[in-house]
Design a protein around this motif. Sequence first.
Motif, PDB file in Angstrom:
ATOM      1  N   SER A  36       0.866  -1.177   0.000  1.00  0.00           N
ATOM      2  CA  SER A  36       0.000   0.000   0.000  1.00  0.00           C
ATOM      3  C   SER A  36       0.903   1.227   0.000  1.00  0.00           C
ATOM      4  O   SER A  36       1.727   1.394   0.896  1.00  0.00           O
ATOM      5  CB  SER A  36      -0.896  -0.011   1.249  1.00  0.00           C
ATOM      6  OG  SER A  36      -1.701   1.141   1.287  1.00  0.00           O
ATOM      7  N   MET A  37       0.762   2.072  -1.018  1.00  0.00           N
ATOM      8  CA  MET A  37       1.598   3.273  -1.142  1.00  0.00           C
ATOM      9  C   MET A  37       0.746   4.526  -1.014  1.00  0.00           C
ATOM     10  O   MET A  37      -0.440   4.518  -1.364  1.00  0.00           O
ATOM     11  CB  MET A  37       2.303   3.298  -2.500  1.00  0.00           C
ATOM     12  CG  MET A  37       3.312   2.203  -2.694  1.00  0.00           C
ATOM     13  SD  MET A  37       4.091   2.257  -4.321  1.00  0.00           S
ATOM     14  CE  MET A  37       5.093   3.725  -4.153  1.00  0.00           C
ATOM     15  N   LEU A  38       1.375   5.581  -0.524  1.00  0.00           N
ATOM     16  CA  LEU A  38       0.716   6.873  -0.382  1.00  0.00           C
ATOM     17  C   LEU A  38       1.612   7.957  -0.964  1.00  0.00           C
ATOM     18  O   LEU A  38       2.811   7.966  -0.683  1.00  0.00           O
ATOM     19  CB  LEU A  38       0.464   7.191   1.094  1.00  0.00           C
ATOM     20  CG  LEU A  38      -0.305   6.153   1.889  1.00  0.00           C
ATOM     21  CD1 LEU A  38      -0.209   6.448   3.369  1.00  0.00           C
ATOM     22  CD2 LEU A  38      -1.747   6.125   1.448  1.00  0.00           C
TER      23      LEU A  38
ATOM     24  N   ILE B  62      -2.175   2.503  -4.661  1.00  0.00           N
ATOM     25  CA  ILE B  62      -1.807   3.862  -4.240  1.00  0.00           C
ATOM     26  C   ILE B  62      -3.105   4.568  -3.899  1.00  0.00           C
ATOM     27  O   ILE B  62      -4.023   4.619  -4.716  1.00  0.00           O
ATOM     28  CB  ILE B  62      -1.083   4.643  -5.352  1.00  0.00           C
ATOM     29  CG1 ILE B  62       0.148   3.894  -5.841  1.00  0.00           C
ATOM     30  CG2 ILE B  62      -0.710   6.032  -4.845  1.00  0.00           C
ATOM     31  CD1 ILE B  62       0.814   4.544  -7.039  1.00  0.00           C
ATOM     32  N   THR B  63      -3.177   5.093  -2.698  1.00  0.00           N
ATOM     33  CA  THR B  63      -4.384   5.770  -2.235  1.00  0.00           C
ATOM     34  C   THR B  63      -4.032   7.196  -1.825  1.00  0.00           C
ATOM     35  O   THR B  63      -3.063   7.408  -1.101  1.00  0.00           O
ATOM     36  CB  THR B  63      -4.991   5.037  -1.022  1.00  0.00           C
ATOM     37  OG1 THR B  63      -5.107   3.652  -1.335  1.00  0.00           O
ATOM     38  CG2 THR B  63      -6.349   5.581  -0.671  1.00  0.00           C
TER      39      THR B  63
ATOM     40  N   TYR C 110      -3.386   9.705   6.642  1.00  0.00           N
ATOM     41  CA  TYR C 110      -2.471   8.830   5.908  1.00  0.00           C
ATOM     42  C   TYR C 110      -2.634   7.377   6.363  1.00  0.00           C
ATOM     43  O   TYR C 110      -2.668   6.460   5.543  1.00  0.00           O
ATOM     44  CB  TYR C 110      -1.019   9.292   6.078  1.00  0.00           C
ATOM     45  CG  TYR C 110      -0.652  10.385   5.116  1.00  0.00           C
ATOM     46  CD1 TYR C 110      -0.042  10.082   3.913  1.00  0.00           C
ATOM     47  CD2 TYR C 110      -0.929  11.719   5.393  1.00  0.00           C
ATOM     48  CE1 TYR C 110       0.295  11.075   3.001  1.00  0.00           C
ATOM     49  CE2 TYR C 110      -0.598  12.716   4.497  1.00  0.00           C
ATOM     50  CZ  TYR C 110       0.008  12.387   3.310  1.00  0.00           C
ATOM     51  OH  TYR C 110       0.323  13.373   2.408  1.00  0.00           O
ATOM     52  N   HIS C 111      -2.744   7.181   7.666  1.00  0.00           N
ATOM     53  CA  HIS C 111      -2.934   5.829   8.206  1.00  0.00           C
ATOM     54  C   HIS C 111      -4.235   5.221   7.683  1.00  0.00           C
ATOM     55  O   HIS C 111      -4.269   4.068   7.244  1.00  0.00           O
ATOM     56  CB  HIS C 111      -2.940   5.899   9.742  1.00  0.00           C
ATOM     57  CG  HIS C 111      -3.183   4.596  10.402  1.00  0.00           C
ATOM     58  ND1 HIS C 111      -2.232   3.605  10.488  1.00  0.00           N
ATOM     59  CD2 HIS C 111      -4.289   4.094  11.007  1.00  0.00           C
ATOM     60  CE1 HIS C 111      -2.732   2.566  11.125  1.00  0.00           C
ATOM     61  NE2 HIS C 111      -3.979   2.838  11.445  1.00  0.00           N
TER      62      HIS C 111
ATOM     63  N   ALA D  74      -3.964   4.283   3.959  1.00  0.00           N
ATOM     64  CA  ALA D  74      -3.203   3.042   3.750  1.00  0.00           C
ATOM     65  C   ALA D  74      -4.052   1.822   4.086  1.00  0.00           C
ATOM     66  O   ALA D  74      -4.085   0.841   3.330  1.00  0.00           O
ATOM     67  CB  ALA D  74      -1.937   3.056   4.601  1.00  0.00           C
ATOM     68  N   LYS D  75      -4.751   1.872   5.202  1.00  0.00           N
ATOM     69  CA  LYS D  75      -5.616   0.755   5.589  1.00  0.00           C
ATOM     70  C   LYS D  75      -6.778   0.584   4.622  1.00  0.00           C
ATOM     71  O   LYS D  75      -7.179  -0.540   4.315  1.00  0.00           O
ATOM     72  CB  LYS D  75      -6.126   0.956   7.024  1.00  0.00           C
ATOM     73  CG  LYS D  75      -5.022   0.779   8.061  1.00  0.00           C
ATOM     74  CD  LYS D  75      -5.522   1.013   9.460  1.00  0.00           C
ATOM     75  CE  LYS D  75      -6.442  -0.117   9.876  1.00  0.00           C
ATOM     76  NZ  LYS D  75      -6.874  -0.016  11.274  1.00  0.00           N
TER      77      LYS D  75
ATOM     78  N   GLY E 144      -6.754   1.220   1.433  1.00  0.00           N
ATOM     79  CA  GLY E 144      -6.216   0.566   0.237  1.00  0.00           C
ATOM     80  C   GLY E 144      -6.090  -0.930   0.424  1.00  0.00           C
ATOM     81  O   GLY E 144      -6.456  -1.721  -0.452  1.00  0.00           O
ATOM     82  N   ILE E 145      -5.591  -1.348   1.577  1.00  0.00           N
ATOM     83  CA  ILE E 145      -5.463  -2.784   1.863  1.00  0.00           C
ATOM     84  C   ILE E 145      -6.832  -3.438   1.971  1.00  0.00           C
ATOM     85  O   ILE E 145      -7.054  -4.536   1.449  1.00  0.00           O
ATOM     86  CB  ILE E 145      -4.620  -3.004   3.129  1.00  0.00           C
ATOM     87  CG1 ILE E 145      -3.178  -2.562   2.864  1.00  0.00           C
ATOM     88  CG2 ILE E 145      -4.670  -4.462   3.569  1.00  0.00           C
ATOM     89  CD1 ILE E 145      -2.312  -2.482   4.096  1.00  0.00           C
TER      90      ILE E 145
END
Length: 120
Positions: free
Chosen positions: A62-64, A90-91, A102-103, A106-107, A109-110
């Motif tokens: 997972s990329m930001l 990428i989110t 940001y956290h 990322a979650k 996206g997963i």
Amino acid sequence: MFMTRLSSLVLLLWLSVCTQAGAAIRVVSGLSIPQQGSNTPLAAALYAPDAAVWVAPYPVISMLPGGGAAISSVDWAAQLLAGDGYMVVITEPELGGSATSYHTAAKSGIDFLLSAANPY
């Protein structure tokens, strides 16, 4: 600033050496995925390895994009990683750019990758 550019250059060189140059990948851009906890849509892009070369299940990254940048700012890295057998999402975090946003991005996206909505 110099160290940031140097780190980016080192990462680019490492990725170009360690990945399969020119490997085919599958890309879904312009995605809108639900944000964890609120279902507010977040912009995202999905990069997957070529199914003819790599066998699922794929490891997930997972990329930001940092600093309020767009998905396109890290697109190059996602393409290289997908070419090396990783599934990458990428989110874009919500505007404001707090550590929590940001956290959550990322979650989210997963969560999308693990859901039935994932096209791969």
